[in-house]
Design a protein around this motif. Structure first.
Motif, PDB file in Angstrom:
ATOM      1  N   ALA A  83      -2.257  -6.167   0.281  1.00  0.00           N
ATOM      2  CA  ALA A  83      -0.912  -6.411   0.811  1.00  0.00           C
ATOM      3  C   ALA A  83      -0.410  -5.164   1.527  1.00  0.00           C
ATOM      4  CB  ALA A  83       0.031  -6.789  -0.324  1.00  0.00           C
ATOM      5  N   PHE A  84      -1.303  -4.203   1.735  1.00  0.00           N
ATOM      6  CA  PHE A  84      -0.931  -2.948   2.383  1.00  0.00           C
ATOM      7  C   PHE A  84      -0.739  -3.167   3.878  1.00  0.00           C
ATOM      8  CE2 PHE A  84      -2.002   1.091   4.446  1.00  0.00           C
ATOM      9  CZ  PHE A  84      -1.091   1.920   3.813  1.00  0.00           C
ATOM     10  N   ASP A  85       0.364  -2.682   4.391  1.00  0.00           N
ATOM     11  CA  ASP A  85       0.668  -2.758   5.821  1.00  0.00           C
ATOM     12  C   ASP A  85       0.885  -1.337   6.328  1.00  0.00           C
ATOM     13  OD1 ASP A  85       1.649  -3.126   8.365  1.00  0.00           O
ATOM     14  OD2 ASP A  85       3.079  -4.670   7.795  1.00  0.00           O
ATOM     15  N   PRO A  86      -0.041  -0.796   7.107  1.00  0.00           N
ATOM     16  CA  PRO A  86       0.052   0.599   7.536  1.00  0.00           C
ATOM     17  C   PRO A  86       1.304   0.906   8.352  1.00  0.00           C
ATOM     18  CG  PRO A  86      -1.811  -0.488   8.597  1.00  0.00           C
ATOM     19  CD  PRO A  86      -1.233  -1.457   7.622  1.00  0.00           C
ATOM     20  N   GLU A  87       1.907  -0.095   8.986  1.00  0.00           N
ATOM     21  CA  GLU A  87       3.124   0.117   9.761  1.00  0.00           C
ATOM     22  C   GLU A  87       4.367   0.277   8.887  1.00  0.00           C
ATOM     23  OE1 GLU A  87       3.646  -2.884  12.733  1.00  0.00           O
ATOM     24  OE2 GLU A  87       1.585  -2.694  13.437  1.00  0.00           O
ATOM     25  N   ARG A  88       4.328  -0.285   7.679  1.00  0.00           N
ATOM     26  CA  ARG A  88       5.511  -0.285   6.822  1.00  0.00           C
ATOM     27  C   ARG A  88       5.332   0.442   5.500  1.00  0.00           C
ATOM     28  NH1 ARG A  88       4.894  -4.612   9.580  1.00  0.00           N
ATOM     29  NH2 ARG A  88       6.558  -5.354  10.883  1.00  0.00           N
ATOM     30  N   ASP A  89       4.107   0.589   5.032  1.00  0.00           N
ATOM     31  CA  ASP A  89       3.859   1.192   3.721  1.00  0.00           C
ATOM     32  C   ASP A  89       3.373   2.629   3.876  1.00  0.00           C
ATOM     33  OD1 ASP A  89       4.447  -1.254   2.511  1.00  0.00           O
ATOM     34  OD2 ASP A  89       2.381  -1.927   2.635  1.00  0.00           O
ATOM     35  N   SER A  90       3.802   3.452   2.935  1.00  0.00           N
ATOM     36  CA  SER A  90       3.295   4.829   2.921  1.00  0.00           C
ATOM     37  C   SER A  90       2.063   4.883   2.025  1.00  0.00           C
ATOM     38  CB  SER A  90       4.370   5.781   2.417  1.00  0.00           C
ATOM     39  OG  SER A  90       4.778   5.425   1.126  1.00  0.00           O
ATOM     40  N   GLU A  91       1.243   5.878   2.236  1.00  0.00           N
ATOM     41  CA  GLU A  91       0.014   6.028   1.442  1.00  0.00           C
ATOM     42  C   GLU A  91       0.342   6.226   0.027  1.00  0.00           C
ATOM     43  OE1 GLU A  91      -3.357   5.831   2.023  1.00  0.00           O
ATOM     44  OE2 GLU A  91      -2.866   5.046   3.958  1.00  0.00           O
TER      45      GLU A  91
END
Length: 91
Positions: A83-91
């Motif tokens: 469910a990770f979204d690189p545009e919205r989630d931080s590492e």
């Protein structure tokens, strides 16, 4: 008013908020899990549909890190879906 865009042709069978409260996942009879996030600009919740199952998805649970969901369906399978979204989630 806020709009939710699921893009699912079937009944919703379960819905769960993420641990951080910034997303939710909707399981469906259309073999799809829709992962929704809020877009402030448009004031809506668009979804990213994931089709990993071969039959109705009945359950969904979030990992505590907010990056994965675990789903279960009537095809007797459990799946781990990112469910990770690189545009919205931080590492």
């Amino acid at each position: 008013q806020v709009l939710v865009l699921l893009r699912v042709n079937g009944a919703a069978t379960m819905c769960r908020w993420s641990p951080e409260g910034n997303k939710f996942a909707v399981a469906s009879s259309a073999k799809i899990v829709a992962i929704c996030h809020y877009e402030e600009k448009h004031k809506w919740w668009p979804s990213k549909p994931t089709k990993k199952h071969k039959s109705t998805v009945l359950s969904v649970a979030w990992c505590p890190n907010n990056k994965f969901i675990v789903t279960g369906s009537t095809d007797y399978r459990c799946r781990i879906i990112s469910a990770f979204d690189p545009e919205r989630d931080s590492e």
